[in-house]
Write a protein that holds these residues in place. Sequence first.
Motif, mmCIF file in Angstrom:
data_model
loop_
_atom_site.group_PDB
_atom_site.id
_atom_site.type_symbol
_atom_site.label_atom_id
_atom_site.label_comp_id
_atom_site.label_asym_id
_atom_site.label_seq_id
_atom_site.Cartn_x
_atom_site.Cartn_y
_atom_site.Cartn_z
ATOM 1 N N ARG A 254 0.841 -1.196 0.000
ATOM 2 C CA ARG A 254 0.000 0.000 0.000
ATOM 3 C C ARG A 254 0.879 1.250 0.000
ATOM 4 N NH1 ARG A 254 -2.368 -3.574 3.551
ATOM 5 N NH2 ARG A 254 -4.567 -4.078 3.167
ATOM 6 N N VAL A 292 -8.395 2.231 -2.827
ATOM 7 C CA VAL A 292 -9.364 1.137 -2.765
ATOM 8 C C VAL A 292 -9.916 1.080 -1.346
ATOM 9 C CG1 VAL A 292 -9.787 -1.318 -3.120
ATOM 10 C CG2 VAL A 292 -8.076 -0.147 -4.518
ATOM 11 N N GLY A 294 -12.506 -0.798 1.192
ATOM 12 C CA GLY A 294 -13.242 -2.042 1.372
ATOM 13 C C GLY A 294 -14.423 -1.853 2.298
ATOM 14 N N VAL A 432 -7.007 -3.933 -7.897
ATOM 15 C CA VAL A 432 -6.197 -3.030 -7.074
ATOM 16 C C VAL A 432 -5.069 -2.429 -7.912
ATOM 17 C CG1 VAL A 432 -4.655 -2.893 -5.087
ATOM 18 C CG2 VAL A 432 -6.771 -4.225 -4.929
ATOM 19 N N VAL A 452 -10.703 -8.017 2.250
ATOM 20 C CA VAL A 452 -10.581 -6.557 2.270
ATOM 21 C C VAL A 452 -9.418 -6.103 3.141
ATOM 22 C CG1 VAL A 452 -13.031 -6.194 1.747
ATOM 23 C CG2 VAL A 452 -12.302 -6.315 4.114
ATOM 24 N N THR A 455 -6.188 -6.296 1.011
ATOM 25 C CA THR A 455 -6.064 -5.638 -0.278
ATOM 26 C C THR A 455 -6.431 -4.157 -0.279
ATOM 27 O OG1 THR A 455 -8.300 -6.320 -0.895
ATOM 28 C CG2 THR A 455 -6.517 -7.769 -1.578
ATOM 29 N N CYS A 456 -7.189 -3.685 0.697
ATOM 30 C CA CYS A 456 -7.756 -2.332 0.635
ATOM 31 C C CYS A 456 -6.963 -1.325 1.474
ATOM 32 C CB CYS A 456 -9.208 -2.346 1.085
ATOM 33 S SG CYS A 456 -10.266 -3.384 0.032
ATOM 34 N N ASP A 457 -7.030 -0.053 1.058
ATOM 35 C CA ASP A 457 -6.328 1.009 1.762
ATOM 36 C C ASP A 457 -7.023 1.387 3.057
ATOM 37 O OD1 ASP A 457 -4.262 1.588 -0.296
ATOM 38 O OD2 ASP A 457 -6.015 2.065 -1.509
#
Length: 462
Positions: A254, A292, A294, A432, A452, A455-457
């Motif tokens: 990230r 991104v 989530g 992503v 999530v 993978t998510c910010d």
Amino acid sequence: MSVLLKLTDVAVYVGDTCLLEPISLELKQGVPLTILGQTGSGKSLLAQAVMGLLPATLSLRGVVEVFGKPLPLSERQSLWGREMVMLPQEPWHALDPLMKGIHQVAEVYQHVQGQSYQQAMAGAAQDLQQVGLADSAHKRPGQLSGGMAQRLAISAATAGGAHVILADEPTKGLDVSRRDGIVRLLQSRSAQGSLLTITHDVAIARQLGGELLVMKEGRLVEQGKAVEVLDHPQDSYTQALIAAEPIAWREVARPSRDQAAETVLMAENIAIARGGRTLFEGVSFSVKKGEVVGVVGDSGCGKSSLGDALLGLLPVSAGKITRSNNTAKPYQWLKLYQDPPSAFTASVSLGTLLNDLVRLHGIAQERIAPLMTRLNLPETLLQRSCLEVSGGELQRFAILRALLLDPVFLFADEPTSRLDPITAKDVTHLLVELARETGCAVLMVSHDPDLVQKTCDQVIAL
């Protein structure tokens, strides 16, 4: 222990081309059998062959025995509902869009089991209570989330009391608690018979136990007791499936949040109510270019409603939503649907739909092939309609169509719920990666907290 279903060298052909290599298996009373594999591995094709649902262009070879008797196609079809039932992969294909949920379950009790209207309604109400749909019993399918529609379809399909239940991806799109509830429901409904489950979810295969078959590209690669195969997989493909579960993923790199980056969208203390019930309130966050976000939570908690509100498709009952990018075209604020069939017409081929998009928006034709390669979509897919491809292939095609429009904001509503673990991992990381490359802001809804988190910010829990 009686054998309820037996396949001997069952294969499926289109002309002289073999789509499903010869396979033999036995479904024994009280012993669940699970078929595990990626999208396109032939799992659903096998179930269609068993039920007698193969398209006219395909032919079946081998012997299908039900309750100890070899049965031709017409005799197998006569058992539908009463002795054999297949739960559909897409609930929308099995539900009447104009009929309330409780009536769809009740009519099975009436017409298959011969119960009175009062008995049928009482049984339907109890079934819907068991799967968490008591408050939605009088809603039509279009008023339900994807996960709720799946639970309704399962309740209706199993109400006839069939002894052989074939469940084709019965838990896709469901959160963990609902998934476990559906598994328990299927286990209880099949207690007097047996259950053949088709899934790409390794966790479901573990939970069901019994016997396990692993399929890849139309052939059987490994089989045995579920616990032994999953704890000590011998085939490299089985090992890859297990390693692709979100809990085993590495977290994506990230980048540090650039405070100077353009804010695409801001939500301030928003609340959403539907049907007189507040789904959530006091939700605030912002999304910058290339970020991104989530969203995770149980089925029916308002995840999809949040995304629809951000796109202006649903009003908020409180709070404020601000879109900062005023130069973007309306079609660059996009939604990837949880149930891809709801986003496509079956009247033309996927290639025709793609050509229409290219002409309408002046998209460069040379952009298509590289994206199709990255999404693992064969060119032959374009010759088929949305009803002639798997759910996973159709979802990847939906992603292709969205990316070609250079979205500013993409609401991805359970974008991998129709995909097997390997493909889901690849597609999630691709989304992503493309968000970072193109500066597209992504709101990714999922029922899987591991997905999530890794993978998510930022993550919003509803």
